[in-house]
Design a protein around this motif. Structure first.
Motif, PDB file in Angstrom:
ATOM      1  N   ARG A   1       3.495   0.630   3.110  1.00 41.31           N
ATOM      2  CA  ARG A   1       3.286  -0.480   4.051  1.00 41.31           C
ATOM      3  C   ARG A   1       3.251  -1.783   3.266  1.00 41.31           C
ATOM      4  NH1 ARG A   1      -1.005  -2.905   7.570  1.00 41.31           N
ATOM      5  NH2 ARG A   1      -2.566  -2.071   6.149  1.00 41.31           N
ATOM      6  N   ILE A   2       4.116  -2.716   3.651  1.00 43.81           N
ATOM      7  CA  ILE A   2       4.177  -4.026   3.000  1.00 43.81           C
ATOM      8  C   ILE A   2       3.859  -5.086   4.052  1.00 43.81           C
ATOM      9  CG2 ILE A   2       5.606  -5.653   1.715  1.00 43.81           C
ATOM     10  CD1 ILE A   2       7.354  -3.251   0.898  1.00 43.81           C
TER      11      ILE A   2
ATOM     12  N   ILE B   1      10.265   9.531   2.185  1.00 42.49           N
ATOM     13  CA  ILE B   1       9.686   8.182   2.130  1.00 42.49           C
ATOM     14  C   ILE B   1       9.750   7.521   3.500  1.00 42.49           C
ATOM     15  CG2 ILE B   1       9.843   5.886   1.097  1.00 42.49           C
ATOM     16  CD1 ILE B   1      11.097   7.177  -1.356  1.00 42.49           C
ATOM     17  N   THR B   2       8.614   7.082   3.981  1.00 41.13           N
ATOM     18  CA  THR B   2       8.536   6.307   5.219  1.00 41.13           C
ATOM     19  C   THR B   2       8.053   4.915   4.848  1.00 41.13           C
ATOM     20  OG1 THR B   2       8.015   8.277   6.524  1.00 41.13           O
ATOM     21  CG2 THR B   2       7.521   6.138   7.517  1.00 41.13           C
ATOM     22  N   CYS B   3       8.921   3.929   5.035  1.00 42.27           N
ATOM     23  CA  CYS B   3       8.613   2.560   4.611  1.00 42.27           C
ATOM     24  C   CYS B   3       8.451   1.660   5.821  1.00 42.27           C
ATOM     25  CB  CYS B   3       9.726   2.041   3.696  1.00 42.27           C
ATOM     26  SG  CYS B   3       9.354   0.456   2.927  1.00 42.27           S
ATOM     27  N   ASN B   4       7.358   0.909   5.847  1.00 46.40           N
ATOM     28  CA  ASN B   4       7.104  -0.034   6.928  1.00 46.40           C
ATOM     29  C   ASN B   4       7.114  -1.442   6.334  1.00 46.40           C
ATOM     30  OD1 ASN B   4       6.321  -1.331   9.275  1.00 46.40           O
ATOM     31  ND2 ASN B   4       4.157  -0.880   8.995  1.00 46.40           N
ATOM     32  N   PRO B   5       8.308  -2.060   6.246  1.00 50.88           N
ATOM     33  CA  PRO B   5       8.397  -3.385   5.623  1.00 50.88           C
ATOM     34  C   PRO B   5       7.885  -4.479   6.555  1.00 50.88           C
ATOM     35  CG  PRO B   5      10.532  -2.743   6.456  1.00 50.88           C
ATOM     36  CD  PRO B   5       9.609  -1.585   6.719  1.00 50.88           C
TER      37      PRO B   5
ATOM     38  N   LYS C   1      15.780  -1.352  -0.965  1.00 48.90           N
ATOM     39  CA  LYS C   1      15.401  -1.754  -2.324  1.00 48.90           C
ATOM     40  C   LYS C   1      14.043  -1.161  -2.701  1.00 48.90           C
ATOM     41  CE  LYS C   1      17.919  -6.163  -2.371  1.00 48.90           C
ATOM     42  NZ  LYS C   1      17.797  -7.632  -2.526  1.00 48.90           N
ATOM     43  N   ALA C   2      13.128  -1.151  -1.732  1.00 50.30           N
ATOM     44  CA  ALA C   2      11.801  -0.589  -1.989  1.00 50.30           C
ATOM     45  C   ALA C   2      11.902   0.911  -2.280  1.00 50.30           C
ATOM     46  CB  ALA C   2      10.887  -0.832  -0.793  1.00 50.30           C
ATOM     47  N   ARG C   3      12.753   1.603  -1.569  1.00 46.10           N
ATOM     48  CA  ARG C   3      12.938   3.045  -1.788  1.00 46.10           C
ATOM     49  C   ARG C   3      13.401   3.331  -3.219  1.00 46.10           C
ATOM     50  NH1 ARG C   3      13.400   6.514   2.617  1.00 46.10           N
ATOM     51  NH2 ARG C   3      13.142   5.508   4.644  1.00 46.10           N
ATOM     52  N   LYS C   4      14.323   2.527  -3.707  1.00 43.30           N
ATOM     53  CA  LYS C   4      14.850   2.742  -5.055  1.00 43.30           C
ATOM     54  C   LYS C   4      13.762   2.554  -6.115  1.00 43.30           C
ATOM     55  CE  LYS C   4      19.635   1.558  -3.949  1.00 43.30           C
ATOM     56  NZ  LYS C   4      20.765   0.615  -4.165  1.00 43.30           N
ATOM     57  N   VAL C   5      12.853   1.611  -5.870  1.00 39.95           N
ATOM     58  CA  VAL C   5      11.733   1.410  -6.801  1.00 39.95           C
ATOM     59  C   VAL C   5      10.843   2.645  -6.827  1.00 39.95           C
ATOM     60  CG1 VAL C   5       9.623   0.077  -7.213  1.00 39.95           C
ATOM     61  CG2 VAL C   5      11.736  -1.109  -6.593  1.00 39.95           C
TER      62      VAL C   5
ATOM     63  N   GLU D   1       0.852  -1.184   0.000  1.00 42.18           N
ATOM     64  CA  GLU D   1       0.000   0.000   0.000  1.00 42.18           C
ATOM     65  C   GLU D   1       0.890   1.238   0.000  1.00 42.18           C
ATOM     66  OE1 GLU D   1      -3.860  -0.691   2.569  1.00 42.18           O
ATOM     67  OE2 GLU D   1      -2.128  -1.543   3.604  1.00 42.18           O
ATOM     68  N   ILE D   2       0.577   2.194  -0.868  1.00 44.59           N
ATOM     69  CA  ILE D   2       1.356   3.434  -0.956  1.00 44.59           C
ATOM     70  C   ILE D   2       0.398   4.621  -0.865  1.00 44.59           C
ATOM     71  CG2 ILE D   2       3.088   4.727  -2.241  1.00 44.59           C
ATOM     72  CD1 ILE D   2       3.585   2.211  -3.909  1.00 44.59           C
ATOM     73  N   LYS D   3       0.689   5.529   0.027  1.00 44.58           N
ATOM     74  CA  LYS D   3      -0.099   6.747   0.191  1.00 44.58           C
ATOM     75  C   LYS D   3       0.840   7.945   0.106  1.00 44.58           C
ATOM     76  CE  LYS D   3      -3.075   9.181   3.491  1.00 44.58           C
ATOM     77  NZ  LYS D   3      -3.677   9.136   4.843  1.00 44.58           N
ATOM     78  N   THR D   4       0.455   8.979  -0.639  1.00 44.93           N
ATOM     79  CA  THR D   4       1.310  10.160  -0.773  1.00 44.93           C
ATOM     80  C   THR D   4       0.534  11.427  -0.431  1.00 44.93           C
ATOM     81  OG1 THR D   4       0.795  10.362  -3.137  1.00 44.93           O
ATOM     82  CG2 THR D   4       2.759   9.119  -2.542  1.00 44.93           C
ATOM     83  N   LEU D   5       1.259  12.389   0.166  1.00 40.87           N
ATOM     84  CA  LEU D   5       0.689  13.675   0.542  1.00 40.87           C
ATOM     85  C   LEU D   5       1.623  14.797   0.088  1.00 40.87           C
ATOM     86  CD1 LEU D   5      -0.359  12.808   4.220  1.00 40.87           C
ATOM     87  CD2 LEU D   5      -1.861  12.879   2.228  1.00 40.87           C
TER      88      LEU D   5
END
Length: 295
Positions: free
Chosen positions: A65-66, A34-38, A48-52, A23-27
């Motif tokens: 959120r993954i 980028i705040t990633c919750n793997p 790796k997710a950030r680079k994508v 799930e990706i949400k942007t504001l």
């Protein structure tokens, strides 16, 4: 076309390791954050997710959120080991304590396995490597949905901007029209004022023309109007631009438009011009509010 910074995208896939959901949400945000919750235990995949994400997002606050849900027949991602050295040490210590304090009882395997450090769990590094292609696929699909969402929002913003640019152009035409009339009105008022003070035959025509020329020079807004028209053209060109980070450029042009409008308003003594300037400044302010949502 321009793209909005707000949006949402979600995708799921059943894999040999369970069902993976991204799930990706942007504001709105002035830069890319980028705040990633793997998934738990897979923090190495966060980079790796950030680079994508960075391939298709250049500005905005991004929340990712993954998650993974178990499904029947899935492969295990856990590795379990029994630390025999620690287990033997527990047994030795327990038997010694039994002998020293004369306590009877039998030590069972279930008791031994419950002691801290006897059973160790973790994830297989090679399994994490195998899992990444599935995560990347789900993440890219969610990202495509997000981009599509932001594109549609951007199209709506572009239509709104074009409508406001049209209103500004109409007001600028009115300003140019009234500018010429204001000089003529000043000449008439000046002549009337001099007539009240002097006899008509003693009217100093040269003096009148000098005063009119000075008035026209002080109120000349030709340069500001020309620059404003150039800014309007540049703004429309940017709305069609595929450039990244176009929102900052749009905001800069809007600032310049606002500056020209302020100068025109300060120079003019015409009520009709002032009224049109107020309309122009109002539209620019509304545009600047919307620009905050442009990537």
């Amino acid at each position: 076309m321009i793209r909005s910074m707000t949006g949402f995208g979600k995708s799921s896939k059943k894999t040999p390791y369970g069902e993976i959901t991204a799930e990706i949400k942007t504001l709105n945000h002035k830069s890319l954050s980028i705040t990633c919750n793997p998934m738990n235990g897979f923090f190495l995949l966060e980079e790796k997710a950030r680079k994508v994400l960075e391939k298709k997002i250049c500005r905005g606050k991004v929340f990712v959120r993954i998650t993974r849900e178990n499904i029947p027949g899935q492969k295990s991602l856990q590795k379990i080991q029994v630390n025999e050295k620690i287990a033997r040490e527990y047994v030795r210590k327990i038997k010694k304590a039994q002998k020293d304090i004369a306590v009877k009882g039998e030590l069972e395997i279930r008791d031994l396995l419950s002691f801290p450090g006897v059973v160790e769990t973790g994830t297989h590094h090679n399994e994490e490597t195998k899992l990444w292609p599935h995560i990347r696929e789900v993440l890219e699909k969610a990202l495509d949905k997000l981009v599509d969402f932001r594109d549609k929002e951007g199209a709506q913003l572009a239509r709104d901007f074009k409508s406001r640019l049209g209103k500004i152009r109409r007001n600028m035409r009115r300003i140019k029209k009234h500018e010429k009339k204001s000089v003529a009105d000043f000449r008439k008022k000046l002549k009337d004022a001099i007539k009240d003070l002097e006899a008509e035959q003693m009217l100093d025509r040269e003096r009148v023309e000098n005063e009119v020329a000075a008035f026209a020079k002080n109120c000349d807004i030709t340069e500001e109007v020309t620059r404003m028209e150039g800014h309007l053209d540049g703004y429309e060109d940017l709305l069609k631009s595929p450039e990244h980070d176009v929102g900052k450029k749009l905001d800069f042009i809007a600032q310049e438009m606002q500056r020209e409008a302020n100068t025109i308003g300060a120079k003019s003594s015409s009520f009709k011009i002032s009224k049109s300037v107020i309309e122009v400044k109002s539209e620019i302010e509304k545009m600047r509010e919307q620009i905050r949502n442009v990537e």
